[in-house]
Design a protein around this motif. Structure first.
Motif: not given
Length: 457
Positions: A199-223
């Protein structure tokens, strides 16, 4: 009378071999992060429920239909979605329909419901067939004997359908790029990590998965770009317009751009993913049982006719639908649902205490020894009208159950039947005998390494 050849050719596709007993704590944690369904002990497939306790935390696995009715329908207020589910899904879907709770969920559900009424989705069958025909055209160009990743091909078809039917073409959203980014997200941020267990802060999930975070940023920008453009344009009468015009009847609130984006990402992601997976598994099963594929072709020829377009015939393709249903039984797109018990409540003969993690083990439910005959075998005829009538409503949950049942299930089933009938009529796909079929959970259940098959025209 001779046996039906499709029933006499018994085929048992690859499945998970459950451990005989619950795994030791650290091995269980590792397995849950890698592929949760491989951690479920055999008792989950044989008993109505399994209750375990670890460091004062209780975990309840439920596969009894009557108990599931209590959890998902009768006492849904006592079993809200849990914090683990939110950690995995909220970074992508925010406060949209899949993740919202209570009144905030109810008004969004009411707002989106008209877009999925039968009279609104039935005219979309033509676009679904057209997307499948376009795929057949691409396959013919590659030629007989071509090697295809059917999982990727089905993703392309269903993504095209979503963009065409729900988003009026989805200008500004590149289908291939968006589908790749969704896969990037599911394979990284869509997995449970040590940060979640701790139950670490949510930002730690992002730090552990930079490829997934970049994908998410791109998807949100598209929409986001699509929403900004559509706000300035005339209405088209599609799902985007429906959600932009939606209003909470109690507060008069309308969806902000952010909430609109959350919901569109939900429909784009979940809407194409579940159907693509159902089609992938269906084509694998039909490729493994040629007799069943022949029955689909014969049904299409009888109901539709040779050379005619499949459009207004979907409801009459009974056996084709049963193949889809059986594929979703064996390989449900959503193999597990989770809830957190919010109060002490009686569920069947079990007193469930507040704070208990409840796992609705859909994959095990669909293969439960007490509920299904020959549960690991492929047999579409188990979904005949006569057999389905005798089955408990909560014994089969490919789209969930209760008030939070998937809003798009009618759309998804119509699309799956229309596309499968079109593809099977036009081509034969033969599984790769050297490819190991391993179902893995990345939010949804996917075949690890895709689904390579050989094309025969």
């Amino acid at each position: 009378m001779p046996d039906d050849p499709a029933r006499s050719a018994r085929f048992v596709p690859p499945t998970i071999t459950p451990p005989e007993a619950p795994l030791p704590r650290f091995r269980a944690m590792w397995t849950l992060m890698d592929n949760p369904i491989e951690a479920w002990p055999r008792a989950v497939y044989e008993e109505p429920y399994l209750l375990r306790e670890n460091n004062a935390q209780k975990f309840l696995y439920v596969t009894d239909p009557a108990m599931l009715k209590t959890i998902l329908l009768d006492r849904t207020d006592a079993f809200p979605k849990d914090w683990m589910f939110e950690r995995v899904t909220k970074p992508a879907l925010g406060e949209g329909l899949l993740t919202a709770q209570g009144a905030h969920w109810r008004w969004q559900r009411r707002a989106a419901a008209p877009g999925f009424r039968p009279q609104n989705i039935e005219p979309m069958a033509g676009a679904m067939v057209a997307a499948a025909e376009a795929a057949l055209g691409r396959w013919r160009e590659r030629g007989d004997g071509a090697r295809l990743d059917v999982a990727r091909e089905m993703t392309a078809i269903t993504f095209d359908v979503i963009l065409e039917t729900m988003l009026s073409g989805g200008e500004g959203i590149d289908a291939a790029t968006a589908a790749k980014r969704i896969t990037d997200y599911l394979e990284t941020l869509g997995r449970v990590t040590p940060a979640d267990f701790l139950q670490l802060p949510l930002w730690t999930r992002i730090a552990l998965a930079p490829r997934g975070y970049r994908a998410l940023v791109e998807l949100k920008a598209m929409v986001d770009r699509m929403i900004q453009r559509r706000r300035r344009e005339a209405a088209r009468g599609d799902l985007v317009d429906l959600l932009m015009a939606a209003e909470d009847p109690e507060t008069g609130r309308r969806m902000s751009n952010e909430l609109l984006r959350d919901n569109l990402l939900t429909f784009i992601g979940a809407g194409h993913e579940t159907t693509a997976l159902a089609l992938t598994w269906s084509l694998y099963l039909l490729g493994s049982v040629p007799e069943a594929a022949a029955r689909v072709r014969a049904e299409v020829a009888e109901v539709v006719g040779e050379g005619r377009v499949i459009a207004g015939h979907v409801e009459r393709l009974t056996f084709t639908r049963q193949v889809i249903q059986e594929a979703m039984r064996l390989y449900p797109s959503l193999p597990i649902m989770s809830r957190m018990c919010a109060e002490d409540v009686q569920v069947g003969d079990l007193a469930v205490t507040k704070g208990t993690f409840v796992f609705i083990a859909v994959y095990a439910l669909h293969r439960h020894r007490a509920l299904w005959r020959d549960p690991d075998a492929f047999d579409p005829d188990r979904f005949s009208a006569a057999e389905s009538e005798r089955r408990h409503r909560f014994a089969y949950l490919p789209f969930g159950g209760g008030p939070r049942v998937c809003i798009g299930q009618g759309f998804a089933m119509m699309e799956a039947v229309a596309v499968l009938a079109t593809l099977v009529r036009g081509a034969t796909l033969v599984p790769d005998p050297g490819h190991r079929i391993r179902p893995v959970v990345r939010v949804s259940m996917r075949p690890e390494g895709g689904m390579p098959m050989t094309l025969r025209l």
